[in-house]
Enzyme design. Sequence first.
Site, mmCIF file in Angstrom:
data_model
loop_
_atom_site.group_PDB
_atom_site.id
_atom_site.type_symbol
_atom_site.label_atom_id
_atom_site.label_comp_id
_atom_site.label_asym_id
_atom_site.label_seq_id
_atom_site.Cartn_x
_atom_site.Cartn_y
_atom_site.Cartn_z
ATOM 1 N N THR A 49 -8.535 -0.123 5.639
ATOM 2 C CA THR A 49 -8.252 0.755 6.779
ATOM 3 C C THR A 49 -9.499 1.375 7.404
ATOM 4 O OG1 THR A 49 -7.192 2.869 7.324
ATOM 5 C CG2 THR A 49 -7.842 2.578 5.058
ATOM 6 N N TYR B 270 -5.737 9.528 1.294
ATOM 7 C CA TYR B 270 -5.349 8.135 1.570
ATOM 8 C C TYR B 270 -6.610 7.281 1.754
ATOM 9 C CZ TYR B 270 -3.937 4.175 4.536
ATOM 10 O OH TYR B 270 -3.773 2.921 5.078
ATOM 11 N N ALA C 299 0.841 -1.199 0.000
ATOM 12 C CA ALA C 299 0.000 0.000 0.000
ATOM 13 C C ALA C 299 0.870 1.240 0.000
ATOM 14 C CB ALA C 299 -0.900 0.012 1.248
HETATM 15 N N1 LIG Z 1 0.070 1.486 8.996
HETATM 16 C C1 LIG Z 1 -1.126 1.684 9.530
HETATM 17 O O1 LIG Z 1 -1.286 2.345 10.569
HETATM 18 C C2 LIG Z 1 -2.352 1.083 8.883
HETATM 19 C C3 LIG Z 1 -3.604 1.316 9.456
HETATM 20 C C4 LIG Z 1 -4.715 0.739 8.846
HETATM 21 C C5 LIG Z 1 -4.589 -0.031 7.710
HETATM 22 N N2 LIG Z 1 -3.348 -0.209 7.160
HETATM 23 C C6 LIG Z 1 -3.244 -1.038 5.950
HETATM 24 O O2 LIG Z 1 -2.584 -2.233 6.302
HETATM 25 C C7 LIG Z 1 -1.815 -2.716 5.180
HETATM 26 C C8 LIG Z 1 -0.407 -2.989 5.614
HETATM 27 O O3 LIG Z 1 0.134 -1.780 6.134
HETATM 28 P P1 LIG Z 1 1.648 -1.671 6.602
HETATM 29 O O4 LIG Z 1 1.686 -0.665 7.706
HETATM 30 O O5 LIG Z 1 2.235 -3.030 6.785
HETATM 31 O O6 LIG Z 1 2.263 -0.966 5.302
HETATM 32 P P2 LIG Z 1 3.792 -0.602 5.013
HETATM 33 O O7 LIG Z 1 4.628 -0.946 6.195
HETATM 34 O O8 LIG Z 1 3.792 0.793 4.484
HETATM 35 O O9 LIG Z 1 4.153 -1.635 3.862
HETATM 36 C C9 LIG Z 1 3.648 -1.525 2.560
HETATM 37 C C10 LIG Z 1 4.633 -2.185 1.632
HETATM 38 O O10 LIG Z 1 4.114 -2.100 0.299
HETATM 39 C C11 LIG Z 1 5.198 -1.768 -0.544
HETATM 40 N N3 LIG Z 1 4.763 -1.200 -1.813
HETATM 41 C C12 LIG Z 1 4.519 0.098 -2.116
HETATM 42 N N4 LIG Z 1 4.220 0.229 -3.411
HETATM 43 C C13 LIG Z 1 4.270 -1.004 -3.956
HETATM 44 C C14 LIG Z 1 4.079 -1.515 -5.275
HETATM 45 N N5 LIG Z 1 3.790 -0.695 -6.297
HETATM 46 N N6 LIG Z 1 4.214 -2.837 -5.491
HETATM 47 C C15 LIG Z 1 4.524 -3.666 -4.464
HETATM 48 N N7 LIG Z 1 4.739 -3.247 -3.199
HETATM 49 C C16 LIG Z 1 4.600 -1.921 -2.947
HETATM 50 C C17 LIG Z 1 5.987 -0.775 0.284
HETATM 51 O O11 LIG Z 1 7.276 -0.557 -0.257
HETATM 52 P P3 LIG Z 1 7.963 0.889 0.006
HETATM 53 O O12 LIG Z 1 8.147 1.014 1.476
HETATM 54 O O13 LIG Z 1 9.219 0.780 -0.778
HETATM 55 O O14 LIG Z 1 7.003 1.923 -0.539
HETATM 56 C C18 LIG Z 1 6.015 -1.494 1.622
HETATM 57 O O15 LIG Z 1 7.045 -2.439 1.720
HETATM 58 C C19 LIG Z 1 -1.960 -1.643 4.098
HETATM 59 O O16 LIG Z 1 -2.979 -2.021 3.208
HETATM 60 C C20 LIG Z 1 -2.403 -0.404 4.858
HETATM 61 O O17 LIG Z 1 -3.156 0.477 4.057
HETATM 62 C C21 LIG Z 1 -2.217 0.301 7.724
#
Ligand SMILES: NC(=O)c1ccc[n+]([C@@H]2O[C@H](COP(=O)([O-])OP(=O)(O)OC[C@H]3O[C@@H](n4cnc5c(N)ncnc54)[C@H](OP(=O)(O)O)[C@@H]3O)[C@@H](O)[C@H]2O)c1
Length: 288
Positions: free
Chosen positions: A103, A127, A62
Site C-alpha cells: 500500500t 495499518y 489483508a
Molecule cells: N482497499 C484499499 O483502498 C487498498 C489501498 C492500497 C492497498 N491495498 C491492499 O490491496 C490488497 C487488496 O485489498 P482489497 O481492498 O481487495 O482488500 P479486501 O477487500 O479487504 O479483501 C481482503 C480479503 O482478505 C480476507 N482475509 C482477511 N483475513 C484473512 C486471513 N487470515 N486469511 C485469509 N484471508 C483473509 C478478507 O476476509 P474478511 O473480509 O472476512 O476479513 C477479505 O476477503 C491488500 O493487500 C490491501 O492492503 C488496499
Amino acid sequence: MKEILVTGSNGQLGSEIRQLEKQYPGFSFTYTDVDELDLTDEKAVYDFLKNGQFDFCINCAAYTAVDKAEDDRELARLINATAVEYLTKACNAHNTYLVHISTDYIFDGTNYRPYVETDPPSPNSYYGLTKHEGEKAVEKFAGSSLIIRTAWLYSSFGNNFVKTMLRLGKERDALGVVVDQIGSPTYAGDLARAILDILCGKKIKQGVEIYHYSNEGVISWYDFARAIMNESGTDCKINAIESKDFPAKANRPFYSVLNKTKIKKDFGLEIPYWLDSLKHVLGQLKNK
Ligand SMILES: NC(=O)c1ccc[n+]([C@@H]2O[C@H](COP(=O)([O-])OP(=O)(O)OC[C@H]3O[C@@H](n4cnc5c(N)ncnc54)[C@H](OP(=O)(O)O)[C@@H]3O)[C@@H](O)[C@H]2O)c1
C-alpha cells in the site's frame, strides 16, 4: 497450464481476478479466503501449498480497516505481517512465485513528488506499519517475489469510497469531503489485469522486486467525490473540507501519489486514466 492460487479472494482485488479468469486460458485458478485457508494458520498454509503445486500465488488477503487497526493491533499485525511471513516461507519452500500486494500507506505522505519504489517507508498509521512489516517479511523470506504497492482501491465488489459516496449522495443534499489528501484512485479490475498480464509474460526478474501501481492521474478525495456524483447523476453538493475538520482514528498520508514508471517500463503496461475507470465501474454498479 500454470496453476495460480489466489488468497483472500473474496475481497475487492480477488473478486476482480475471478472476473478476468476466462480471459486467461493459460492459467488454472484456485481461490481461497479465510474459510478455506486462514493465512494465520502456519501449518495449514504450508500444507495447502505443498498439496497444490502452484506456480504462482497472488496474495489479496489483508486486514484493510485502517481506522479499526489502531485499536485492533494484534489482529492487524497477525494478518498483514505474521501471516505474510508464513505464506512467503511456504511459497519459498514449494517453489511458488509470490505476488504480494502492499500500500501507499507505508509512506508518511510528506513527499513533494510521486513516490518511487526506493523512497524510504515511514508509515504514520498502524495499518501502514503492519503492511510495511509484511513487505519486510517478503523481502527476508522470499526466493523470488513481486511486491506491488497500490492505492485508493475500489471496485463494484466490497466496500469502498465510491460505494459510500453513492449511498451518502442518495441520503443527503450535501457532503464534506477532504481536499487536502492527494493521491490516485485505482480500479481493482485494472490492477488485477496488470498482475495477470505480468504473470503471462516472460519478464519477471529473479529476487524480490517492488513495483508501484495505481491508475493514472492525481486528485484529492474531494475531486473524486465530485466526479462520482457528476458521473452517476447524483444530486448532492460536495463541499471541500480539511482533514483536521474530519477527525479519524488513524493518520493518513497527505500526499501518496505513486510513481509508476518502473512497472510501465519493465512490463510494457498501459495504465488507464482514473476517470475512465471510474466511469466503467459506475456503469457496472448501475447494471448490478
Ligand atoms: N482497499 C484499499 O483502498 C487498498 C489501498 C492500497 C492497498 N491495498 C491492499 O490491496 C490488497 C487488496 O485489498 P482489497 O481492498 O481487495 O482488500 P479486501 O477487500 O479487504 O479483501 C481482503 C480479503 O482478505 C480476507 N482475509 C482477511 N483475513 C484473512 C486471513 N487470515 N486469511 C485469509 N484471508 C483473509 C478478507 O476476509 P474478511 O473480509 O472476512 O476479513 C477479505 O476477503 C491488500 O493487500 C490491501 O492492503 C488496499
